[in-house]
Write a protein that holds these residues in place. Sequence first.
Motif, PDB file in Angstrom:
ATOM      1  N   GLU A 163      34.887  -0.185 -12.141  1.00  0.00           N
ATOM      2  CA  GLU A 163      35.341  -0.846 -13.367  1.00  0.00           C
ATOM      3  C   GLU A 163      34.186  -1.116 -14.343  1.00  0.00           C
ATOM      4  N   ALA A 164      32.952  -0.814 -13.911  1.00  0.00           N
ATOM      5  CA  ALA A 164      31.786  -1.096 -14.753  1.00  0.00           C
ATOM      6  C   ALA A 164      31.711  -0.159 -15.953  1.00  0.00           C
ATOM      7  N   LYS A 165      31.001  -0.606 -16.990  1.00  0.00           N
ATOM      8  CA  LYS A 165      30.840   0.225 -18.182  1.00  0.00           C
ATOM      9  C   LYS A 165      29.669   1.195 -17.971  1.00  0.00           C
ATOM     10  N   PRO A 166      29.925   2.491 -18.034  1.00  0.00           N
ATOM     11  CA  PRO A 166      28.805   3.429 -17.894  1.00  0.00           C
ATOM     12  C   PRO A 166      27.939   3.406 -19.152  1.00  0.00           C
ATOM     13  N   VAL A 167      26.633   3.475 -18.995  1.00  0.00           N
ATOM     14  CA  VAL A 167      25.762   3.380 -20.169  1.00  0.00           C
ATOM     15  C   VAL A 167      25.386   4.778 -20.688  1.00  0.00           C
ATOM     16  N   PHE A 168      24.622   5.523 -19.919  1.00  0.00           N
ATOM     17  CA  PHE A 168      24.220   6.879 -20.309  1.00  0.00           C
ATOM     18  C   PHE A 168      23.732   6.951 -21.750  1.00  0.00           C
ATOM     19  N   ASP A 169      22.897   5.995 -22.134  1.00  0.00           N
ATOM     20  CA  ASP A 169      22.294   6.018 -23.462  1.00  0.00           C
ATOM     21  C   ASP A 169      21.365   7.233 -23.549  1.00  0.00           C
ATOM     22  N   LEU A 170      20.572   7.441 -22.490  1.00  0.00           N
ATOM     23  CA  LEU A 170      19.695   8.607 -22.401  1.00  0.00           C
ATOM     24  C   LEU A 170      20.268   9.544 -21.338  1.00  0.00           C
ATOM     25  N   ASP A 171      19.724  10.746 -21.259  1.00  0.00           N
ATOM     26  CA  ASP A 171      19.974  11.585 -20.089  1.00  0.00           C
ATOM     27  C   ASP A 171      18.612  11.829 -19.430  1.00  0.00           C
ATOM     28  N   SER A 172      18.595  12.538 -18.299  1.00  0.00           N
ATOM     29  CA  SER A 172      17.329  12.636 -17.557  1.00  0.00           C
ATOM     30  C   SER A 172      16.214  13.255 -18.405  1.00  0.00           C
ATOM     31  N   ILE A 173      16.567  14.237 -19.227  1.00  0.00           N
ATOM     32  CA  ILE A 173      15.534  14.900 -20.029  1.00  0.00           C
ATOM     33  C   ILE A 173      15.042  13.984 -21.152  1.00  0.00           C
ATOM     34  N   SER A 174      15.941  13.227 -21.756  1.00  0.00           N
ATOM     35  CA  SER A 174      15.513  12.250 -22.771  1.00  0.00           C
ATOM     36  C   SER A 174      14.650  11.164 -22.119  1.00  0.00           C
ATOM     37  N   GLY A 179       0.756  -1.242   0.000  1.00  0.00           N
ATOM     38  CA  GLY A 179       0.000   0.000   0.000  1.00  0.00           C
ATOM     39  C   GLY A 179       0.785   1.290   0.000  1.00  0.00           C
ATOM     40  N   TYR A 180       2.096   1.209   0.194  1.00  0.00           N
ATOM     41  CA  TYR A 180       2.890   2.450   0.172  1.00  0.00           C
ATOM     42  C   TYR A 180       2.853   3.052  -1.224  1.00  0.00           C
ATOM     43  N   SER A 181       3.257   4.302  -1.304  1.00  0.00           N
ATOM     44  CA  SER A 181       3.298   4.989  -2.580  1.00  0.00           C
ATOM     45  C   SER A 181       4.764   5.288  -2.919  1.00  0.00           C
ATOM     46  N   PRO A 182       5.454   4.335  -3.525  1.00  0.00           N
ATOM     47  CA  PRO A 182       6.876   4.566  -3.791  1.00  0.00           C
ATOM     48  C   PRO A 182       7.119   5.336  -5.091  1.00  0.00           C
ATOM     49  N   ILE A 183       8.280   5.952  -5.170  1.00  0.00           N
ATOM     50  CA  ILE A 183       8.702   6.637  -6.393  1.00  0.00           C
ATOM     51  C   ILE A 183       9.858   5.841  -6.983  1.00  0.00           C
ATOM     52  N   LEU A 184       9.627   5.353  -8.197  1.00  0.00           N
ATOM     53  CA  LEU A 184      10.655   4.560  -8.880  1.00  0.00           C
ATOM     54  C   LEU A 184      11.721   5.500  -9.418  1.00  0.00           C
ATOM     55  N   GLN A 185      12.926   5.394  -8.893  1.00  0.00           N
ATOM     56  CA  GLN A 185      14.008   6.212  -9.435  1.00  0.00           C
ATOM     57  C   GLN A 185      14.650   5.437 -10.578  1.00  0.00           C
ATOM     58  N   ILE A 186      14.856   6.112 -11.693  1.00  0.00           N
ATOM     59  CA  ILE A 186      15.564   5.466 -12.804  1.00  0.00           C
ATOM     60  C   ILE A 186      16.788   6.305 -13.125  1.00  0.00           C
ATOM     61  N   SER A 187      17.939   5.664 -13.017  1.00  0.00           N
ATOM     62  CA  SER A 187      19.184   6.326 -13.358  1.00  0.00           C
ATOM     63  C   SER A 187      19.595   5.878 -14.758  1.00  0.00           C
ATOM     64  N   CYS A 188      20.060   6.829 -15.564  1.00  0.00           N
ATOM     65  CA  CYS A 188      20.437   6.484 -16.943  1.00  0.00           C
ATOM     66  C   CYS A 188      21.814   5.832 -17.026  1.00  0.00           C
ATOM     67  N   ARG A 189      22.478   5.724 -15.896  1.00  0.00           N
ATOM     68  CA  ARG A 189      23.842   5.206 -15.895  1.00  0.00           C
ATOM     69  C   ARG A 189      23.923   3.727 -16.259  1.00  0.00           C
ATOM     70  N   ASP A 234      28.262   9.049 -11.943  1.00  0.00           N
ATOM     71  CA  ASP A 234      29.117   8.235 -12.801  1.00  0.00           C
ATOM     72  C   ASP A 234      29.571   6.988 -12.047  1.00  0.00           C
ATOM     73  N   VAL A 235      29.882   5.935 -12.782  1.00  0.00           N
ATOM     74  CA  VAL A 235      30.315   4.684 -12.134  1.00  0.00           C
ATOM     75  C   VAL A 235      31.547   4.889 -11.256  1.00  0.00           C
ATOM     76  N   SER A 236      32.367   5.871 -11.613  1.00  0.00           N
ATOM     77  CA  SER A 236      33.602   6.083 -10.854  1.00  0.00           C
ATOM     78  C   SER A 236      33.331   6.505  -9.410  1.00  0.00           C
ATOM     79  N   ALA A 237      32.093   6.945  -9.120  1.00  0.00           N
ATOM     80  CA  ALA A 237      31.772   7.387  -7.761  1.00  0.00           C
ATOM     81  C   ALA A 237      31.459   6.218  -6.830  1.00  0.00           C
ATOM     82  N   GLY A 238      31.211   5.045  -7.390  1.00  0.00           N
ATOM     83  CA  GLY A 238      30.680   3.961  -6.569  1.00  0.00           C
ATOM     84  C   GLY A 238      31.624   2.805  -6.293  1.00  0.00           C
ATOM     85  N   ASP A 239      31.038   1.671  -5.938  1.00  0.00           N
ATOM     86  CA  ASP A 239      31.853   0.524  -5.542  1.00  0.00           C
ATOM     87  C   ASP A 239      32.206  -0.401  -6.711  1.00  0.00           C
ATOM     88  N   HIS A 240      31.742  -0.052  -7.915  1.00  0.00           N
ATOM     89  CA  HIS A 240      32.121  -0.832  -9.099  1.00  0.00           C
ATOM     90  C   HIS A 240      32.686   0.104 -10.176  1.00  0.00           C
TER      91      HIS A 240
END
Lengths: 335, 156
Positions: A143-154, A96-106, A135-141
């Motif tokens: 070495e991962a490949k950043p995607v960024f196919d879209l940006d927030s406005i796209s 019953g909660y009202s969650p907000i789905l966050q989508i990151s383009c990364r 960016d992936v460089s900020a986190g614990d992985h």
Amino acid sequence: MRRENPTIHPPVEHPGSPLPEEAGHRSRGRFERVLRAGDFAVTSEIAPPDSSDADEVYLRAQLFDGVCDAINATDGSGANCHMSSVAVCALLTHVGYSPILQISCRDKNRIAIQGDILGAAALGVCNVLALSGDDVSAGDHPEAKPVFDLDSISLLTTIKTMRDEQRFLSGRKLDRAPKMFAGSSINPFVPPVHNRITQLEKKINAGAEFIQTQYCFDMPMLKEMMSQAVDKGLTERAFILAGVGTLASAKTARWLRANVPGVHIPDEIIARLEGAENQKAEGQKICVELMQQCKEIEGIHGVHVMAYRQEQFVAEMVKESGVLDGRLCWAPEQH
Amino acid sequence: MIQLRHFATRHARAYEIVYNASSPVILAGIRVMQKVFGNRLDGVFTWFEKHSKGLLFDCQMCGNCVLSSTGMTCPMNCPKTIRNGPCGGVRENGHCEVKPDMKCVWVEAWSGSQKMKHSSKIETVQFAPNYQHKGSSAWIRLANEQGIGVEVQHEA
């Protein structure tokens, strides 16, 4: 859950069932209703657990019972790996909660993102927040490949296309459109400051109907941006929720300011923390005051409380601030 | 090349004038050459575009050029390849959150756009690039699209 064809699945009424449709509303969710009713809204966010245990999600959500109209489920925040946002939202919606789905383009390209939007909507999720992501460089992985196919406005354009035109970006028709209330974020404090209002307008033009801001510790700067937003009529077109947070100590504040790009904390706030006997309590007091000040600013429709690792204090702070005017937000226990 | 890119941002108005004057000539030239030689010179045009724009703007040949809408700053140099920036992570000194030594591409784009006559073009919502066009010539595509009267989304 959207089980509207009784011959396939008999409809089961449970707290997560979408509300009846209402004219002028994008979604059938509670969060949009609170905002459109003109109430001052409070949202907060949970850090999805590093676990496959659903109870962990419910325990974290429970902390906000009665004081939050919606709960953001972060999507690999800070580029760190956690339980997926779609899964957290599905679990929360179910009770019953009202969650907000966050989508990151990364992490996902447009194929995966559109699939997630449909899936989340099918699971009853009514709100979505479009983010470019750290960016992936900020986190614990790193070495991962950043995607960024879209940006927030796209991404906002994508959500709007699917919802309003009932099609994928490719043009392929959807049998049912995902009826989601779409939002995005804005940081009122990063340079070039003159561009901030343009960026806000661009996001609204792309389809954002609610905006959650980055941490606001600098009230004069926020007021300046909001007065411009009011003048441009932007606050009539989107609901603005100011981001507020609690700082555990002056040391934490300094660290955040130096190491987390985009976090702007004025010297006066740090000095005030430093001069306090109990810095943690002072940080919470500042947060309460910020909420109260935000409520007084024209065009601000709510606050988004970010209290990473201090989630247990959110309810107390919101109650103390009085921003809800005695309103009790929906929670499983009360229903 | 990064110095030339910064130079382009600082002199965005001059570049805009040159761009507005040269772009129809280049596109018309491509159309004429294509009529005479078919597609045989496409490789030459692409090579020329890649090296001239690469030198002047640090162009990444995304094939969906929006330079004149982004203050003569190539947005594909943003580590997040954001087409509608900046993101919320710009440092207080205006540098990039991912590459702290580099000035944010979008801070540059904004300052470039403010010098241009058509400064409001930066307010246009740009959709993410079509990755099928990566490495190909935006000039040729634009010349052909204009030639057949297709509504043009991208610019040379």
